[in-house]
Design an enzyme around this catalytic site. Structure first.
Site, mmCIF file in Angstrom:
data_model
loop_
_atom_site.group_PDB
_atom_site.id
_atom_site.type_symbol
_atom_site.label_atom_id
_atom_site.label_comp_id
_atom_site.label_asym_id
_atom_site.label_seq_id
_atom_site.Cartn_x
_atom_site.Cartn_y
_atom_site.Cartn_z
ATOM 1 N N LYS A 21 -23.819 12.658 9.715
ATOM 2 C CA LYS A 21 -24.345 12.882 8.369
ATOM 3 C C LYS A 21 -23.866 14.231 7.859
ATOM 4 O O LYS A 21 -23.687 15.179 8.617
ATOM 5 C CB LYS A 21 -25.884 12.859 8.374
ATOM 6 N N CYS A 22 -23.638 14.310 6.564
ATOM 7 C CA CYS A 22 -23.224 15.563 5.950
ATOM 8 C C CYS A 22 -24.349 16.579 6.079
ATOM 9 O O CYS A 22 -25.511 16.204 6.041
ATOM 10 C CB CYS A 22 -22.877 15.334 4.481
ATOM 11 N N PRO A 23 -23.982 17.799 6.350
ATOM 12 C CA PRO A 23 -22.664 18.421 6.198
ATOM 13 C C PRO A 23 -21.827 18.487 7.477
ATOM 14 O O PRO A 23 -20.819 19.191 7.510
ATOM 15 C CB PRO A 23 -23.010 19.823 5.730
ATOM 16 N N ASP A 48 -20.102 8.784 6.072
ATOM 17 C CA ASP A 48 -21.082 9.251 5.098
ATOM 18 C C ASP A 48 -20.401 9.392 3.735
ATOM 19 O O ASP A 48 -19.477 10.195 3.576
ATOM 20 C CB ASP A 48 -21.663 10.590 5.543
ATOM 21 N N ASP A 54 -18.533 16.537 -0.607
ATOM 22 C CA ASP A 54 -18.564 17.735 0.238
ATOM 23 C C ASP A 54 -17.173 18.295 0.503
ATOM 24 O O ASP A 54 -16.966 19.511 0.462
ATOM 25 C CB ASP A 54 -19.264 17.440 1.568
#
Length: 88
Positions: A21-23, A48, A54
């Site tokens: 998952k980001c970041p 993601d 991002d």
């Protein structure tokens, strides 16, 4: 920079960020790219969707990073977001 797929240089390394998952994809890519020589290209494969935004933001604020390409693909029926960044 706009180029056709046949004009893109080869990847020097690939980061498998699937399931992260980001970041995290950007953070891990930043660490790897910081160790790369200028001109080296890192391909990041993430699942993601937020990674698209991002990576654009990261490249926009970090003068040592050039975002060469972003695209959405599918792998085994699942969305895959591919980012190619180069160390300046």
């Amino acid at each position: 920079m706009i180029v056709t797929p046949g004009e893109l240089p080869a990847d020097d390394a690939v980061l498998n960020a699937r399931g992260w998952k980001c970041p995290l994809p950007v953070l891990k890519a930043a660490k790897l790219l910081a160790l790369a020589a200028p001109g080296e290209i890192l391909r990041v494969e993430a699942t993601d969707a937020k990674s698209m935004e991002d990576f654009r933001e990261w490249a926009g604020r970090d003068a040592t990073v050039e975002l060469l390409d972003q695209r959405e693909a599918t792998d085994a029926g699942r969305s895959l977001f591919v980012h190619r960044v180069r160390r300046r």
